[in-house]
Scaffold this motif. Structure first.
Motif, PDB file in Angstrom:
ATOM      1  N   THR A 211     -10.220  -3.106  35.142  1.00 32.47           N
ATOM      2  CA  THR A 211     -10.246  -4.231  34.209  1.00 32.47           C
ATOM      3  C   THR A 211     -11.693  -4.618  33.936  1.00 32.47           C
ATOM      4  OG1 THR A 211      -8.127  -5.069  35.051  1.00 32.47           O
ATOM      5  CG2 THR A 211      -9.508  -6.611  33.811  1.00 32.47           C
ATOM      6  N   TRP A 212     -12.101  -4.542  32.656  1.00 31.96           N
ATOM      7  CA  TRP A 212     -13.460  -4.906  32.276  1.00 31.96           C
ATOM      8  C   TRP A 212     -13.551  -6.353  31.828  1.00 31.96           C
ATOM      9  CZ3 TRP A 212     -16.952  -1.811  34.017  1.00 31.96           C
ATOM     10  CH2 TRP A 212     -16.602  -0.476  34.259  1.00 31.96           C
ATOM     11  N   ARG A 213     -12.517  -6.843  31.189  1.00 31.40           N
ATOM     12  CA  ARG A 213     -12.373  -8.257  30.880  1.00 31.40           C
ATOM     13  C   ARG A 213     -10.901  -8.608  31.036  1.00 31.40           C
ATOM     14  NH1 ARG A 213     -16.689 -11.723  31.008  1.00 31.40           N
ATOM     15  NH2 ARG A 213     -18.468 -10.878  29.841  1.00 31.40           N
ATOM     16  N   PRO A 214     -10.553  -9.632  31.801  1.00 33.82           N
ATOM     17  CA  PRO A 214      -9.146  -9.963  32.027  1.00 33.82           C
ATOM     18  C   PRO A 214      -8.518 -10.639  30.805  1.00 33.82           C
ATOM     19  CG  PRO A 214     -10.550 -11.589  33.082  1.00 33.82           C
ATOM     20  CD  PRO A 214     -11.461 -10.526  32.528  1.00 33.82           C
ATOM     21  N   GLY A 215      -7.203 -10.760  30.853  1.00 37.47           N
ATOM     22  CA  GLY A 215      -6.497 -11.502  29.820  1.00 37.47           C
ATOM     23  C   GLY A 215      -5.539 -10.640  29.020  1.00 37.47           C
ATOM     24  N   GLN A 216      -4.860 -11.285  28.070  1.00 36.79           N
ATOM     25  CA  GLN A 216      -3.921 -10.616  27.188  1.00 36.79           C
ATOM     26  C   GLN A 216      -4.411 -10.722  25.748  1.00 36.79           C
ATOM     27  OE1 GLN A 216       0.027 -12.165  27.718  1.00 36.79           O
ATOM     28  NE2 GLN A 216       0.176 -11.490  29.844  1.00 36.79           N
ATOM     29  N   ALA A 217      -4.002  -9.764  24.942  1.00 34.01           N
ATOM     30  CA  ALA A 217      -4.354  -9.779  23.514  1.00 34.01           C
ATOM     31  C   ALA A 217      -3.273  -9.055  22.740  1.00 34.01           C
ATOM     32  CB  ALA A 217      -5.710  -9.125  23.274  1.00 34.01           C
ATOM     33  N   GLU A 218      -3.064  -9.495  21.483  1.00 33.26           N
ATOM     34  CA  GLU A 218      -2.109  -8.842  20.589  1.00 33.26           C
ATOM     35  C   GLU A 218      -2.813  -8.392  19.323  1.00 33.26           C
ATOM     36  OE1 GLU A 218       1.398 -11.064  19.700  1.00 33.26           O
ATOM     37  OE2 GLU A 218       1.755 -11.640  21.792  1.00 33.26           O
ATOM     38  N   GLY A 219      -2.348  -7.279  18.774  1.00 38.64           N
ATOM     39  CA  GLY A 219      -2.906  -6.773  17.526  1.00 38.64           C
ATOM     40  C   GLY A 219      -2.283  -5.446  17.167  1.00 38.64           C
ATOM     41  N   ILE A 274     -12.431  -6.297  16.863  1.00 34.82           N
ATOM     42  CA  ILE A 274     -11.174  -5.997  17.554  1.00 34.82           C
ATOM     43  C   ILE A 274     -10.786  -7.130  18.498  1.00 34.82           C
ATOM     44  CG2 ILE A 274     -11.488  -3.511  17.338  1.00 34.82           C
ATOM     45  CD1 ILE A 274     -12.437  -3.446  20.251  1.00 34.82           C
ATOM     46  N   LYS A 275      -9.487  -7.208  18.824  1.00 38.13           N
ATOM     47  CA  LYS A 275      -8.963  -8.255  19.713  1.00 38.13           C
ATOM     48  C   LYS A 275      -8.817  -7.786  21.149  1.00 38.13           C
ATOM     49  CE  LYS A 275      -7.166 -11.746  18.627  1.00 38.13           C
ATOM     50  NZ  LYS A 275      -5.927 -11.930  17.848  1.00 38.13           N
ATOM     51  N   GLY A 276      -8.725  -6.461  21.345  1.00 38.56           N
ATOM     52  CA  GLY A 276      -8.558  -5.918  22.685  1.00 38.56           C
ATOM     53  C   GLY A 276      -8.964  -4.457  22.698  1.00 38.56           C
ATOM     54  N   PHE A 277      -9.210  -3.925  23.910  1.00 36.78           N
ATOM     55  CA  PHE A 277      -9.727  -2.563  24.027  1.00 36.78           C
ATOM     56  C   PHE A 277      -9.083  -1.863  25.214  1.00 36.78           C
ATOM     57  CE2 PHE A 277     -12.785   0.440  25.900  1.00 36.78           C
ATOM     58  CZ  PHE A 277     -13.013   1.274  24.817  1.00 36.78           C
ATOM     59  N   VAL A 278      -8.653  -0.604  24.971  1.00 30.56           N
ATOM     60  CA  VAL A 278      -8.085   0.233  26.027  1.00 30.56           C
ATOM     61  C   VAL A 278      -8.764   1.596  25.966  1.00 30.56           C
ATOM     62  CG1 VAL A 278      -6.009   1.299  26.979  1.00 30.56           C
ATOM     63  CG2 VAL A 278      -5.848  -0.927  25.827  1.00 30.56           C
ATOM     64  N   PHE A 279      -9.311   2.027  27.078  1.00 27.48           N
ATOM     65  CA  PHE A 279      -9.858   3.379  27.162  1.00 27.48           C
ATOM     66  C   PHE A 279      -8.963   4.198  28.068  1.00 27.48           C
ATOM     67  CE2 PHE A 279     -12.666   6.879  28.090  1.00 27.48           C
ATOM     68  CZ  PHE A 279     -13.415   7.021  26.931  1.00 27.48           C
ATOM     69  N   GLY A 280      -8.667   5.429  27.615  1.00 32.78           N
ATOM     70  CA  GLY A 280      -7.829   6.308  28.413  1.00 32.78           C
ATOM     71  C   GLY A 280      -8.668   7.106  29.389  1.00 32.78           C
ATOM     72  N   ALA A 311      -9.919  -6.114  28.096  1.00 29.79           N
ATOM     73  CA  ALA A 311     -10.277  -4.698  28.027  1.00 29.79           C
ATOM     74  C   ALA A 311     -10.046  -4.039  29.379  1.00 29.79           C
ATOM     75  CB  ALA A 311     -11.741  -4.535  27.609  1.00 29.79           C
ATOM     76  N   TYR A 312      -9.527  -2.816  29.343  1.00 26.91           N
ATOM     77  CA  TYR A 312      -9.378  -2.044  30.572  1.00 26.91           C
ATOM     78  C   TYR A 312      -9.490  -0.560  30.272  1.00 26.91           C
ATOM     79  CZ  TYR A 312      -4.402  -1.101  29.414  1.00 26.91           C
ATOM     80  OH  TYR A 312      -3.237  -0.695  28.815  1.00 26.91           O
ATOM     81  N   SER A 313      -9.739   0.228  31.304  1.00 31.57           N
ATOM     82  CA  SER A 313      -9.864   1.676  31.160  1.00 31.57           C
ATOM     83  C   SER A 313      -9.014   2.372  32.214  1.00 31.57           C
ATOM     84  CB  SER A 313     -11.328   2.108  31.292  1.00 31.57           C
ATOM     85  OG  SER A 313     -11.818   1.828  32.596  1.00 31.57           O
ATOM     86  N   ILE A 334      -1.536  -6.133  25.011  1.00 30.13           N
ATOM     87  CA  ILE A 334      -2.088  -5.549  26.228  1.00 30.13           C
ATOM     88  C   ILE A 334      -2.318  -6.645  27.261  1.00 30.13           C
ATOM     89  CG2 ILE A 334      -3.171  -3.637  25.010  1.00 30.13           C
ATOM     90  CD1 ILE A 334      -5.912  -5.077  25.529  1.00 30.13           C
ATOM     91  N   ASP A 335      -2.182  -6.272  28.510  1.00 22.38           N
ATOM     92  CA  ASP A 335      -2.519  -7.133  29.640  1.00 22.38           C
ATOM     93  C   ASP A 335      -3.578  -6.378  30.436  1.00 22.38           C
ATOM     94  OD1 ASP A 335      -2.658  -8.387  32.183  1.00 22.38           O
ATOM     95  OD2 ASP A 335      -0.672  -9.263  31.886  1.00 22.38           O
ATOM     96  N   ALA A 336      -4.809  -6.822  30.321  1.00 18.00           N
ATOM     97  CA  ALA A 336      -5.917  -6.086  30.933  1.00 18.00           C
ATOM     98  C   ALA A 336      -5.943  -6.227  32.445  1.00 18.00           C
ATOM     99  CB  ALA A 336      -7.247  -6.545  30.332  1.00 18.00           C
ATOM    100  N   ASP A 337      -5.298  -7.253  32.982  1.00 14.26           N
ATOM    101  CA  ASP A 337      -5.226  -7.415  34.439  1.00 14.26           C
ATOM    102  C   ASP A 337      -4.266  -6.407  35.049  1.00 14.26           C
ATOM    103  OD1 ASP A 337      -6.651 -10.275  34.975  1.00 14.26           O
ATOM    104  OD2 ASP A 337      -5.531 -10.303  33.091  1.00 14.26           O
TER     105      ASP A 337
END
Length: 350
Positions: A211-219, A274-280, A311-313, A334-337
């Protein structure tokens, strides 16, 4: 007219209205799509088309295995006319690969299209595709890696929701096969989360998320392979990323180039909206030579942490087995936590 046909005609009619004045059916004059466009869901026994929009197939066995995969899953298979063609490192000339795309979208027997592999060269086709014809024949399209170019262009030009996931030559584990059936046949809205398997350990070592930044986001979920996506910057084949959830993956790149691509995303303004970020996964990525290298973690701290968005990866996205099959162009949370990605709206018509 049954429910599926009614919804399809309604969606296509809505899409077509703003462009009814276009004189040329093959016109690429418009950039932004008018409305989200959903394909019908699959039924067992229907036909899946195999195409090769990118790299060449070196072995006949690759085609045989891809065909067997979908036959085992209960579908008929139709091969593109040119999937055995070769033009340098490409699976045929641009005209041949375009012809197979157009054939599969216009063929009423074909209900879904699976790209048999990625590689390179899909971007060469984008300015010559018949987007109006494709919009009138919405179908499931599945692929990843270089197919990111086609996924982004189809959403940008037509609003078609496509799917980022396993190609025909991928390793089709039981988990991937079940995900394919759940999404495309049962039309279930998935929640994507990494497997939780500690094995014989007291904590989990494999498939962890960070987790790079916690929290939830929609988009709206948008993204794909990082090299291909950044290569489209400045072209009319990338959508507006405002308020979206951006996901990325990469393979066999040194960190210096990954850093350069993140810089391009920042300078082009994509990261700022962007509102949220996910890296695979960054499979096979490593340091460049010379005097040392940034780490991937440092790159995330430089470009992602300052955005102050969830954001999470480490998500199961990319050049790996058991990868997620992500619907591109629909609303997600997304739920980054927790490292979860939940699809919030239908991805196919029922």
């Amino acid at each position: 007219m049954n429910k599926r046909e009614f919804l399809k005609s309604l969606t296509i009619g809505t899409l077509a209205m703003p462009f009814s004045s276009l004189a040329d059916e093959h016109s690429n004059a418009y950039i932004l799509h008018a409305a989200q466009l959903l394909a019908p869901r699959l039924q067992k026994g229907e036909t899946i088309g195999l195409i090769a929009p990118a790299g060449v197939l070196d072995m006949e066995e690759s085609i045989t295995i891809a065909r067997e995969i979908f036959q085992v899953l209960g579908f008929r298979v139709k091969e593109g006319n040119h999937i055995r063609s070769r033009y340098g490192h490409l699976a045929g000339t641009d005209q041949e690969r375009i012809a197979d795309i157009h054939q599969m979208f216009s063929d009423r027997e074909v209900k879904a299209i699976v790209c048999i592999r990625g590689g390179a060269g899909t971007s060469r086709l984008l300015d010559r595709l018949d987007y109006n014809m494709i919009a009138k024949n919405p179908k499931i399209l599945l692929g990843y890696s270089d197919i990111t170019a086609l996924i982004m262009a189809l959403y940008t030009k037509t609003g078609l929701v496509t799917f980022h996931g396993a190609v025909g030559i991928s390793t089709w584990t039981n988990k991937v096969a079940k995900s394919f059936e759940a999404q495309f046949v049962d039309n279930i809205l998935p929640i994507f989360a990494n497997p939780v398997d500690k094995g014989d350990h007291i904590v989990q070592y494999k498939e962890r998320i960070t987790t790079w930044r916690p929290g939830q986001a929609e988009g709206i979920l948008l993204g794909g392979n990082m090299t291909v996506l950044t290569g489209l910057c400045g072209s009319p084949y990338l959508p507006d990323f405002k308020d979206s959830i951006l996901f990325l993956e990469e393979v066999d790149e040194n960190i210096e180039r990954v850093d350069r691509m993140f810089c391009q995303l920042r300078l082009s303004g994509i990261l700022s909206v962007i509102k949220g970020f996910v890296f695979g996964k960054c499979t096979g990525c490593g340091p460049s030579g010379g005097y040392g290298s940034l780490t991937l973690e440092q790159v995330f701290r430089d470009y992602i942490e300052p955005l102050d968005i969830p954001a999470y990866s480490g998500a199961m996205i990319g050049h790996i087995a058991d990868q997620f099959i992500l619907p591109v162009g629909v609303r997600v949370r997304i739920d980054a936590d927790k490292g979860t990605l939940e699809v919030l709206q239908p991805t196919l018509t029922s």
